[in-house]
Motif scaffolding. Structure first.
Motif, mmCIF file in Angstrom:
data_model
loop_
_atom_site.group_PDB
_atom_site.id
_atom_site.type_symbol
_atom_site.label_atom_id
_atom_site.label_comp_id
_atom_site.label_asym_id
_atom_site.label_seq_id
_atom_site.Cartn_x
_atom_site.Cartn_y
_atom_site.Cartn_z
ATOM 1 N N ASP A 164 0.834 -1.203 0.000
ATOM 2 C CA ASP A 164 0.000 0.000 0.000
ATOM 3 C C ASP A 164 0.868 1.252 0.000
ATOM 4 N N GLY A 165 0.412 2.264 -0.743
ATOM 5 C CA GLY A 165 1.114 3.541 -0.769
ATOM 6 C C GLY A 165 2.265 3.597 -1.750
ATOM 7 N N GLN A 166 2.536 2.514 -2.439
ATOM 8 C CA GLN A 166 3.624 2.481 -3.414
ATOM 9 C C GLN A 166 3.067 2.662 -4.819
ATOM 10 N N PRO A 167 3.950 2.996 -5.776
ATOM 11 C CA PRO A 167 3.492 3.148 -7.164
ATOM 12 C C PRO A 167 2.782 1.888 -7.661
ATOM 13 N N GLN A 168 1.861 2.074 -8.576
ATOM 14 C CA GLN A 168 1.073 0.972 -9.112
ATOM 15 C C GLN A 168 1.663 0.481 -10.434
ATOM 16 N N PRO A 170 1.776 -0.169 -14.245
ATOM 17 C CA PRO A 170 3.100 -0.605 -14.693
ATOM 18 C C PRO A 170 4.228 0.348 -14.326
ATOM 19 N N ASN A 171 4.059 1.141 -13.296
ATOM 20 C CA ASN A 171 5.066 2.150 -12.930
ATOM 21 C C ASN A 171 5.846 1.758 -11.686
ATOM 22 N N GLU A 172 6.000 0.456 -11.465
ATOM 23 C CA GLU A 172 6.715 -0.023 -10.288
ATOM 24 C C GLU A 172 8.210 -0.178 -10.591
ATOM 25 N N SER A 173 9.035 -0.131 -9.535
ATOM 26 C CA SER A 173 10.480 -0.219 -9.691
ATOM 27 C C SER A 173 11.072 -0.912 -8.472
ATOM 28 N N VAL A 174 12.179 -1.606 -8.670
ATOM 29 C CA VAL A 174 12.831 -2.282 -7.548
ATOM 30 C C VAL A 174 13.281 -1.298 -6.474
ATOM 31 N N GLU A 175 13.440 -0.033 -6.854
ATOM 32 C CA GLU A 175 13.856 0.973 -5.877
ATOM 33 C C GLU A 175 12.710 1.390 -4.945
ATOM 34 N N ASP A 176 11.491 0.950 -5.239
ATOM 35 C CA ASP A 176 10.333 1.363 -4.449
ATOM 36 C C ASP A 176 10.307 0.739 -3.063
ATOM 37 N N VAL A 194 12.853 -3.400 -19.524
ATOM 38 C CA VAL A 194 12.626 -4.293 -18.387
ATOM 39 C C VAL A 194 11.443 -3.749 -17.596
ATOM 40 N N THR A 195 10.416 -4.554 -17.423
ATOM 41 C CA THR A 195 9.244 -4.176 -16.647
ATOM 42 C C THR A 195 9.329 -4.844 -15.277
ATOM 43 N N CYS A 196 9.226 -4.032 -14.221
ATOM 44 C CA CYS A 196 9.299 -4.534 -12.849
ATOM 45 C C CYS A 196 7.891 -4.656 -12.265
ATOM 46 N N ILE A 197 7.628 -5.768 -11.582
ATOM 47 C CA ILE A 197 6.316 -6.022 -10.997
ATOM 48 C C ILE A 197 6.500 -6.424 -9.545
ATOM 49 N N ALA A 198 5.897 -5.662 -8.638
ATOM 50 C CA ALA A 198 6.062 -5.905 -7.204
ATOM 51 C C ALA A 198 5.321 -7.162 -6.770
ATOM 52 N N PRO A 199 5.844 -7.879 -5.755
ATOM 53 C CA PRO A 199 5.154 -9.055 -5.210
ATOM 54 C C PRO A 199 4.022 -8.638 -4.272
ATOM 55 N N ARG A 200 3.098 -7.890 -4.821
ATOM 56 C CA ARG A 200 1.986 -7.330 -4.057
ATOM 57 C C ARG A 200 1.008 -8.435 -3.657
ATOM 58 N N GLY A 201 0.586 -8.430 -2.405
ATOM 59 C CA GLY A 201 -0.323 -9.438 -1.906
ATOM 60 C C GLY A 201 -1.588 -9.548 -2.746
ATOM 61 N N ASP A 202 -2.009 -10.790 -3.059
ATOM 62 C CA ASP A 202 -3.211 -11.077 -3.835
ATOM 63 C C ASP A 202 -3.102 -10.567 -5.269
ATOM 64 N N ARG A 203 -1.897 -10.586 -5.797
ATOM 65 C CA ARG A 203 -1.671 -10.222 -7.200
ATOM 66 C C ARG A 203 -1.398 -11.484 -8.008
ATOM 67 N N LEU A 204 -2.073 -11.611 -9.152
ATOM 68 C CA LEU A 204 -1.860 -12.718 -10.080
ATOM 69 C C LEU A 204 -1.134 -12.196 -11.312
ATOM 70 N N ILE A 205 -0.066 -12.898 -11.700
ATOM 71 C CA ILE A 205 0.660 -12.592 -12.927
ATOM 72 C C ILE A 205 0.559 -13.802 -13.836
ATOM 73 N N MET A 206 0.216 -13.581 -15.098
ATOM 74 C CA MET A 206 0.175 -14.665 -16.070
ATOM 75 C C MET A 206 1.024 -14.304 -17.281
ATOM 76 N N PHE A 207 1.732 -15.311 -17.801
ATOM 77 C CA PHE A 207 2.570 -15.108 -18.977
ATOM 78 C C PHE A 207 2.832 -16.461 -19.625
ATOM 79 N N TRP A 208 3.371 -16.426 -20.838
ATOM 80 C CA TRP A 208 3.623 -17.651 -21.584
ATOM 81 C C TRP A 208 4.889 -18.321 -21.081
#
Length: 265
Positions: A164-168, A170-176, A194-208
């Protein structure tokens, strides 16, 4: 990557580097129950295995990921008794998501609604990370041979409100966040990005599974157990009748891995 069109129908991008990010996927009550079940399984978890290219032997070899424990969630009476919510989630997502996607995807992308493989993993927080890899590097040549993983569905079972309170996206960064553990997708949205995605609780990521180059940045747990990065991954299997696993793109393999560190998740 995963969206609804103007008529409200589900749509999925078949581009090799497509990513779907869905927040608040299951809700606070269920994700909390799943986290509790996951933590209860920790005594039975073992060091997570992966593979990499060994220059000396000129072959792919297995190795243990440092600071990462994992286990496979099994069905049956014993498995259900140990982690009923985790088992129900795996069975339900495998059955229903494959059915939905098969209605909109070309035949070669069709998924089995009966088969899957999975892994529950926790990064212990001492800088543990995942090397750059493709989940299914090379794949299988036939319906009955080789690695048939086609689609990866990764669910973060962190506490609700973990970021909570961090960037959403697709604007996330490891520096957050000093806890790290960010999923990093390469050549997304364009080659060299390189697109960074935070391990945000209850987040689902899908990819090939057979295409996306990705890794996980070093993970830390400054506040102890609550900060550990937990993830439950389901790999959907290509349908035996029509599903096809893509051969690894030679140019992508050479550009990202050269002759070293080639691996699969």
């Amino acid at each position: 990557a995963l969206s609804k069109n103007a008529e409200g129908q589900l749509a999925l991008d078949v581009d090799p580097n497509a990513i779907a990010v869905v927040d608040n996927f299951l809700g606070e009550e269920l994700i909390t129950s799943m986290r509790n079940e996951a933590e209860s399984l920790m005594p039975s978890m073992i060091p997570s295995q992966s593979t990499r290219w060994d220059e000396e032997s000129q072959s792919v070899v297995a190795y243990e990921k440092v600071g990462v424990l994992s286990t496979q969630i099994e069905g049956g009476e014993a498995g259900y008794k140990a982690s009923p919510r985790l088992v129900e989630y795996i069975v339900t997502l495998t059955t229903h998501l494959s059915h939905k996607l098969n209605q909109i995807l070309p035949d070669v992308f069709h998924l089995s609604g009966e088969e899957q493989t999975n892994k529950l993993a926790v990064c212990l927080g001492d800088g543990s990370y995942y090397d750059k890899h493709i989940d299914n590097l090379g794949g299988g040549d036939t319906a009955d041979a080789g690695d048939r993983r086609k689609l990866t569905a990764l669910l973060y079972i962190q506490p609700p409100g973990s970021h909570d309170g961090q960037p959403q996206y697709p604007n996330e960064s490891v520096e957050d966040d000093p806890r790290g553990g960010y999923f990093r997708a390469y050549d997304v949205p364009e080659e060299g990005d390189v697109t960074c995605i935070a391990p945000r609780g209850d987040r689902l990521i899908m990819f090939w599974s057979d295409a996306l180059v990705h890794d996980v940045s070093p993970s830390f747990a400054p506040n102890g157990d609550a900060d550990r990065r937990w993830a439950l991954t389901i790999w959907f299997i290509a349908d035996k009748k029509s599903g096809v696993v893509r051969p690894t793109d030679v140019e992508i393999e050479e550009r990202h891995f050269g002759s070293a560190s080639i691996g699969k998740g």
